[in-house]
Design an enzyme around this catalytic site. Structure first.
Site, PDB file in Angstrom:
ATOM      1  N   PHE A 136      -0.925  -5.820   2.624  1.00  0.00           N
ATOM      2  CA  PHE A 136      -1.870  -6.948   2.702  1.00  0.00           C
ATOM      3  C   PHE A 136      -3.305  -6.471   2.428  1.00  0.00           C
ATOM      4  O   PHE A 136      -3.926  -6.866   1.431  1.00  0.00           O
ATOM      5  CB  PHE A 136      -1.713  -7.601   4.087  1.00  0.00           C
ATOM      6  CG  PHE A 136      -2.830  -8.505   4.505  1.00  0.00           C
ATOM      7  CD1 PHE A 136      -3.331  -9.471   3.649  1.00  0.00           C
ATOM      8  CD2 PHE A 136      -3.364  -8.408   5.796  1.00  0.00           C
ATOM      9  CE1 PHE A 136      -4.363 -10.319   4.047  1.00  0.00           C
ATOM     10  CE2 PHE A 136      -4.378  -9.254   6.203  1.00  0.00           C
ATOM     11  CZ  PHE A 136      -4.888 -10.202   5.330  1.00  0.00           C
ATOM     12  N   GLY A 142       5.053  -2.860   2.554  1.00  0.00           N
ATOM     13  CA  GLY A 142       4.299  -3.340   1.394  1.00  0.00           C
ATOM     14  C   GLY A 142       5.222  -4.065   0.419  1.00  0.00           C
ATOM     15  O   GLY A 142       6.444  -3.998   0.540  1.00  0.00           O
ATOM     16  N   SER A 184       0.312   1.939   6.878  1.00  0.00           N
ATOM     17  CA  SER A 184       0.847   1.890   8.243  1.00  0.00           C
ATOM     18  C   SER A 184       1.472   0.521   8.473  1.00  0.00           C
ATOM     19  O   SER A 184       0.925  -0.484   8.027  1.00  0.00           O
ATOM     20  CB  SER A 184      -0.257   2.078   9.291  1.00  0.00           C
ATOM     21  OG  SER A 184       0.304   1.975  10.588  1.00  0.00           O
ATOM     22  N   LYS A 203       4.475   8.619  12.462  1.00  0.00           N
ATOM     23  CA  LYS A 203       4.356   9.645  11.416  1.00  0.00           C
ATOM     24  C   LYS A 203       3.248   9.333  10.409  1.00  0.00           C
ATOM     25  O   LYS A 203       2.501  10.217   9.999  1.00  0.00           O
ATOM     26  CB  LYS A 203       5.701   9.815  10.688  1.00  0.00           C
ATOM     27  CG  LYS A 203       6.692  10.649  11.487  1.00  0.00           C
ATOM     28  CD  LYS A 203       8.084  10.605  10.923  1.00  0.00           C
ATOM     29  CE  LYS A 203       8.246  11.495   9.727  1.00  0.00           C
ATOM     30  NZ  LYS A 203       9.672  11.518   9.288  1.00  0.00           N
ATOM     31  N   ALA A 251      -8.331   3.523   8.024  1.00  0.00           N
ATOM     32  CA  ALA A 251      -8.188   2.224   8.685  1.00  0.00           C
ATOM     33  C   ALA A 251      -7.771   2.480  10.119  1.00  0.00           C
ATOM     34  O   ALA A 251      -6.628   2.824  10.396  1.00  0.00           O
ATOM     35  CB  ALA A 251      -7.124   1.403   7.975  1.00  0.00           C
ATOM     36  N   TYR A 297       1.731   2.648  17.881  1.00  0.00           N
ATOM     37  CA  TYR A 297       0.677   2.282  16.932  1.00  0.00           C
ATOM     38  C   TYR A 297      -0.679   2.727  17.468  1.00  0.00           C
ATOM     39  O   TYR A 297      -1.441   3.415  16.790  1.00  0.00           O
ATOM     40  CB  TYR A 297       0.697   0.770  16.734  1.00  0.00           C
ATOM     41  CG  TYR A 297      -0.280   0.236  15.720  1.00  0.00           C
ATOM     42  CD1 TYR A 297      -0.159   0.562  14.373  1.00  0.00           C
ATOM     43  CD2 TYR A 297      -1.305  -0.631  16.094  1.00  0.00           C
ATOM     44  CE1 TYR A 297      -1.048   0.038  13.425  1.00  0.00           C
ATOM     45  CE2 TYR A 297      -2.184  -1.157  15.163  1.00  0.00           C
ATOM     46  CZ  TYR A 297      -2.052  -0.820  13.829  1.00  0.00           C
ATOM     47  OH  TYR A 297      -2.923  -1.343  12.904  1.00  0.00           O
ATOM     48  N   LYS A 350      -3.093   5.668  15.872  1.00  0.00           N
ATOM     49  CA  LYS A 350      -4.425   5.373  15.353  1.00  0.00           C
ATOM     50  C   LYS A 350      -5.496   6.177  16.089  1.00  0.00           C
ATOM     51  O   LYS A 350      -6.494   6.601  15.497  1.00  0.00           O
ATOM     52  CB  LYS A 350      -4.709   3.872  15.457  1.00  0.00           C
ATOM     53  CG  LYS A 350      -3.859   3.029  14.512  1.00  0.00           C
ATOM     54  CD  LYS A 350      -4.261   3.242  13.057  1.00  0.00           C
ATOM     55  CE  LYS A 350      -3.528   2.315  12.118  1.00  0.00           C
ATOM     56  NZ  LYS A 350      -3.928   2.469  10.714  1.00  0.00           N
ATOM     57  N   THR A 407      -7.274  -9.656  11.211  1.00  0.00           N
ATOM     58  CA  THR A 407      -7.698 -10.121   9.879  1.00  0.00           C
ATOM     59  C   THR A 407      -6.565 -10.937   9.263  1.00  0.00           C
ATOM     60  O   THR A 407      -5.399 -10.654   9.511  1.00  0.00           O
ATOM     61  CB  THR A 407      -8.026  -8.904   8.994  1.00  0.00           C
ATOM     62  OG1 THR A 407      -9.096  -8.182   9.612  1.00  0.00           O
ATOM     63  CG2 THR A 407      -8.468  -9.316   7.597  1.00  0.00           C
TER      64      THR A 407
END
Ligand code: UDP
Length: 323
Positions: free
Chosen positions: A12, A37, A76, A92, A115, A146, A150, A176
């Site tokens: 996205f 994706g 990710s 990973k 990001a 997650y 990050k 977003t």
């Protein structure tokens, strides 16, 4: 001509970044393993001389021939449903993946932008969230894979910056939305719009009193572009501070789509943050950035996008790979 590598380039955000950098006259190399994706997001770029696509998993050693000026690490899984389904890959790509990107950046003498996410603040006790807040994260809860990936990614990036003198940028992205979100990624906006389009009730989790602040994708991309070209290496929040409860958000979607269905309440997922709103003082002062697109405008564009998809696309997106 400057050359940029965008990991997660078929996703996205990654695909919108590909569009932006092509428009700015860059040579764009998109890399994606296509787990979350979709080539459909970038197929319009395939015919361009200055666009390349590498089908590759960035958690494995990355080889890119030629020079690179910039690396944007956007690969990710990024929705609670995705990282519940593929937790190890999520860890990973945030750890091995960023290590590979940073190593590549050293060899190429490239600047890296990563990001990161408002999830580094967890279920925040400080509201709105400034960059100085360290967060309230449960490392062993379902979102931990997650959030901690990050957080590790930020730490690794800062280490390369301070130890190797690498040029790095860190953006913390708040919720977003926009065209090309995956219809089945479980996030609230595609969930509600998909349900309205299929004539189903809208599934509100909990009593809907939790808040989010939704940023339209074009505003986010502008913030990323400005941060990349700035000289600021500390994290910067980019998001729209216009906060709304999920219940009110559901009501807005009902009005927008004209559906005759209603909001129904389902159990709240574990560790679902109760409130979230970016403090964008830094983005304003350092980047001269603030969001321009109102939720009413952005939601209309996004709804029109979902409506314009063919039945085939709707089916494909709703049944996108079971991981
Ligand atoms: N949510 C909801 N219904 C859905 C999907 C999500 O009520 O079908 C809620 C979710 O519990 C959260 C908010 O909407 O409070 C935003 O969820 P999302 O997964 O979009 O992103 P998050 O900000 O939680 O990562």
């Amino acid at each position: 001509m400057k050359r940029v590598l965008i990991t997660g380039g078929a996703g996205f955000l990654g695909s919108h970044l590909c569009d932006r950098f092509i428009k700015e006259g860059y040579h764009v190399i998109a890399m994606d393993n296509l787990i979350t994706g979709d080539l459909k997001n970038i197929e319009h770029l395939f015919k361009l001389e200055h666009f390349e696509f590498y089908h590759h998993d960035v958690s494995k050693f990355i080889h890119v021939p030629g020079e690179l000026d910039y690396i944007l690490h956007f690969a990710s899984p990024a929705s609670p449903i995705d990282y519940l389904k593929i937790p190890i890959q999520t860890l990973k790509v945030g750890s091995l993946g960023i290590h590979n990107c940073l190593g590549l950046a050293r060899v190429k003498n490239a600047r890296v932008l990563i990001a990161s996410t408002s999830e580094v603040y967890g279920d925040p006790n400080v509201h709105p969230q400034p960059e100085e807040y360290w967060g309230n994260v449960n490392p062993v809860g379902p979102r931990g894979v997650y959030d901690e990936a990050k957080r590790f990614q930020e730490a690794m990036t800062m280490a390369y910056h301070t130890y190797h003198g690498l040029e790095t940028r860190i953006i913390r992205i708040f919720n977003t939305y926009g065209p090309r979100m995956r219809l089945n990624d479980g996030r609230v906006l595609p969930a509600f719009i998909g349900q309205a389009l299929r004539g189903e009730d809208l599934t509100m989790f909990g009593d809907g009193s939790q808040t989010r602040s939704f940023c339209y994708v074009d505003d986010l991309v502008e913030g990323i572009y400005r941060l990349l070209l700035s000289d600021y290496a500390q994290p910067v929040n980019i998001g729209n501070p216009d906060e709304i409860t999920i219940k009110e958000f559901g009501e807005e979607i009902i009005k927008l789509t004209g559906t005759s269905q209603k909001l129904i309440s389902l159990p709240l997922p574990t560790d679902d943050p109760k409130q979230r709103k970016p403090d964008i003082t830094k983005a304003r002062s350092i980047l001269g950035w603030e969001p321009k697109v109102s939720r009413a405008e952005g939601l209309k564009i996004t709804y029109d996008y979902f409506k314009s998809l063919s039945k085939d696309d709707l089916f494909r997106m709703a049944h996108h790979k079971e991981f």
